[in-house]
Structure formats: structure tokens, C-alpha cells
Design a protein around this motif. Structure first.
Motif, PDB file in Angstrom:
ATOM      1  N   PHE A   1       0.843  -1.195   0.000  1.00 25.55           N
ATOM      2  CA  PHE A   1       0.000   0.000   0.000  1.00 25.55           C
ATOM      3  C   PHE A   1       0.878   1.243   0.000  1.00 25.55           C
ATOM      4  O   PHE A   1       2.083   1.159   0.231  1.00 25.55           O
ATOM      5  CB  PHE A   1      -0.932   0.012   1.221  1.00 25.55           C
ATOM      6  N   THR A   2       0.254   2.369  -0.266  1.00 28.00           N
ATOM      7  CA  THR A   2       0.915   3.657  -0.096  1.00 28.00           C
ATOM      8  C   THR A   2       0.027   4.536   0.772  1.00 28.00           C
ATOM      9  O   THR A   2      -1.199   4.387   0.780  1.00 28.00           O
ATOM     10  CB  THR A   2       1.191   4.389  -1.426  1.00 28.00           C
ATOM     11  N   VAL A   3       0.652   5.417   1.508  1.00 26.94           N
ATOM     12  CA  VAL A   3      -0.055   6.487   2.208  1.00 26.94           C
ATOM     13  C   VAL A   3       0.521   7.790   1.671  1.00 26.94           C
ATOM     14  O   VAL A   3       1.720   7.882   1.394  1.00 26.94           O
ATOM     15  CB  VAL A   3       0.087   6.390   3.742  1.00 26.94           C
ATOM     16  N   SER A   4      -0.351   8.770   1.473  1.00 26.08           N
ATOM     17  CA  SER A   4       0.078  10.031   0.861  1.00 26.08           C
ATOM     18  C   SER A   4      -0.241  11.215   1.745  1.00 26.08           C
ATOM     19  O   SER A   4      -1.252  11.227   2.446  1.00 26.08           O
ATOM     20  CB  SER A   4      -0.630  10.213  -0.486  1.00 26.08           C
ATOM     21  N   GLY A   5       0.625  12.209   1.662  1.00 24.89           N
ATOM     22  CA  GLY A   5       0.438  13.419   2.446  1.00 24.89           C
ATOM     23  C   GLY A   5       1.037  13.261   3.822  1.00 24.89           C
ATOM     24  O   GLY A   5       2.082  12.639   4.000  1.00 24.89           O
ATOM     25  N   GLU A   6       0.358  13.809   4.794  1.00 24.23           N
ATOM     26  CA  GLU A   6       0.817  13.733   6.181  1.00 24.23           C
ATOM     27  C   GLU A   6      -0.270  13.092   7.026  1.00 24.23           C
ATOM     28  O   GLU A   6      -1.463  13.313   6.790  1.00 24.23           O
ATOM     29  CB  GLU A   6       1.120  15.136   6.723  1.00 24.23           C
ATOM     30  N   PRO A   7       0.109  12.313   8.024  1.00 24.99           N
ATOM     31  CA  PRO A   7      -0.902  11.721   8.896  1.00 24.99           C
ATOM     32  C   PRO A   7      -1.645  12.799   9.691  1.00 24.99           C
ATOM     33  O   PRO A   7      -1.085  13.859   9.987  1.00 24.99           O
ATOM     34  CB  PRO A   7      -0.110  10.802   9.813  1.00 24.99           C
ATOM     35  N   ALA A   8      -2.885  12.497  10.029  1.00 26.87           N
ATOM     36  CA  ALA A   8      -3.682  13.404  10.861  1.00 26.87           C
ATOM     37  C   ALA A   8      -3.132  13.442  12.282  1.00 26.87           C
ATOM     38  O   ALA A   8      -3.235  14.464  12.967  1.00 26.87           O
ATOM     39  CB  ALA A   8      -5.145  12.966  10.868  1.00 26.87           C
ATOM     40  N   ALA A   9      -2.551  12.330  12.721  1.00 25.91           N
ATOM     41  CA  ALA A   9      -1.964  12.249  14.062  1.00 25.91           C
ATOM     42  C   ALA A   9      -1.069  11.023  14.142  1.00 25.91           C
ATOM     43  O   ALA A   9      -1.222  10.084  13.359  1.00 25.91           O
ATOM     44  CB  ALA A   9      -3.052  12.172  15.123  1.00 25.91           C
ATOM     45  N   MET A  10      -0.147  11.070  15.097  1.00 27.72           N
ATOM     46  CA  MET A  10       0.705   9.921  15.398  1.00 27.72           C
ATOM     47  C   MET A  10       0.830   9.839  16.915  1.00 27.72           C
ATOM     48  O   MET A  10       0.914  10.861  17.592  1.00 27.72           O
ATOM     49  CB  MET A  10       2.103  10.086  14.791  1.00 27.72           C
ATOM     50  N   GLY A  11       0.827   8.631  17.412  1.00 23.56           N
ATOM     51  CA  GLY A  11       0.953   8.475  18.847  1.00 23.56           C
ATOM     52  C   GLY A  11       0.967   7.023  19.253  1.00 23.56           C
ATOM     53  O   GLY A  11       1.259   6.139  18.441  1.00 23.56           O
ATOM     54  N   TYR A  12       0.631   6.807  20.519  1.00 28.29           N
ATOM     55  CA  TYR A  12       0.636   5.476  21.097  1.00 28.29           C
ATOM     56  C   TYR A  12      -0.735   5.161  21.671  1.00 28.29           C
ATOM     57  O   TYR A  12      -1.314   5.986  22.376  1.00 28.29           O
ATOM     58  CB  TYR A  12       1.661   5.388  22.230  1.00 28.29           C
TER      59      TYR A  12
END
Length: 144
Positions: free
Chosen positions: A18-29
Motif C-alpha cells: 500500500f501507499t499512504v500520501s500526504g501527512e498523517p492526521a496524528a501519530m501516537g501510542y
């Protein structure tokens, strides 16, 4: 005009790509029992993306789905069992596990469901009881 960045990812054996494009809405744990149990680890590193940013490029017919609840549709490769992502329809986001996007510079900013943690992490990031208000949670902070 800016060029949108994209990142390639795959399951453990590579049958699903797969590919993901742009920037993530959020990153965390995430520290919830479901994510811990699903990931077989004490905490799950997540990256949240808008559905249109996630494109399966190979092996779509090889993706299995399990939903323990209507909030989470967990996806994995039927060949190797490798976990790929979780669709969260109520939030309108897809959690693509940070570990399956090797070139993404993972930069967490929050801990969610921290009241369920089994591994205390003292990193100064916000610790939330559930999820942020804007994603349907209480937004209540808990002690680090």
C-alpha cells in the motif's frame, strides 16, 4: 506548488502493499487492551490517515478483516497474518501501524487510552483517558 509525499508499506511477507500520501492526521501510542492484544505488545504505535490517503496497491483480495466492535475494522494479510491497518469509521480515519511504513519519520505526539496502560512511558507527551474530543472522546488528561 508543493509535492505531496507518499510512503510505501506492506505486510510482513509483502503479499499486500500500500501507499499512504500526504501527512498523517496524528501519530501516537495507544494503550487500550484491544490494541495491546491485537499487536501482541504492551503498546501500539499508530499513524492516523484520512481514508483517501491510503491506497492498497497490491493484494487487496488477500486482506482479511475482523471487527470486534463497530469502531474498529482490523485488517491483516491472509498469507502471513501480518497486521496492516485498522479502519475507524466513526472517526473517519485509518490507523496504519507505524511499523509497516518504514520510511515514515514517526513522530508521536499523544498517548490515548492511557488509563489502561501496562507500560508507563514518561516522555512528556499528553496522556489521555480515551481519545481527543475532536475524535469523539472525552479529551480528559490522566497523569503520566
Amino acid at each position: 506548488m508543493s509535492i505531496e509525499r507518499s510512503y510505501k508499506g506492506s505486510c510482513f511477507c509483502g503479499a499486500v502493499e500500500f501507499t499512504v500520501s500526504g501527512e498523517p492526521a496524528a501519530m501516537g501510542y495507544c494503550h487500550c487492551e484491544s490494541c495491546r492484544h491485537w499487536s501482541a505488545g504492551p503498546v501500539n504505535a499508530f499513524t492516523l490517515w484520512k481514508p483517501e490517503a491510503v491506497q492498497v496497491t497490491r493484494g487487496a483480495d488477500n486482506i482479511g478483516t475482523y471487527n470486534k466492535s463497530p469502531q474498529s475494522y482490523r485488517k491483516w494479510c491472509k498469507t502471513c497474518g501480518g497486521h496492516i491497518f485498522t479502519e475507524h469509521p466513526g472517526m473517519g480515519l485509518i490507523d496504519v501501524y507505524a511499523a509497516v511504513i518504514p520510511d515514515l519519520a514517526y513522530s508521536p505526539g499523544v498517548h490515548v487510552h492511557y488509563q489502561e496502560t501496562v507500560l508507563r512511558i514518561k516522555d512528556g507527551f499528553p496522556k489521555l483517558k480515551d481519545v481527543p474530543k475532536e475524535l469523539g472522546g472525552s479529551g480528559i488528561s490522566v497523569d503520566e
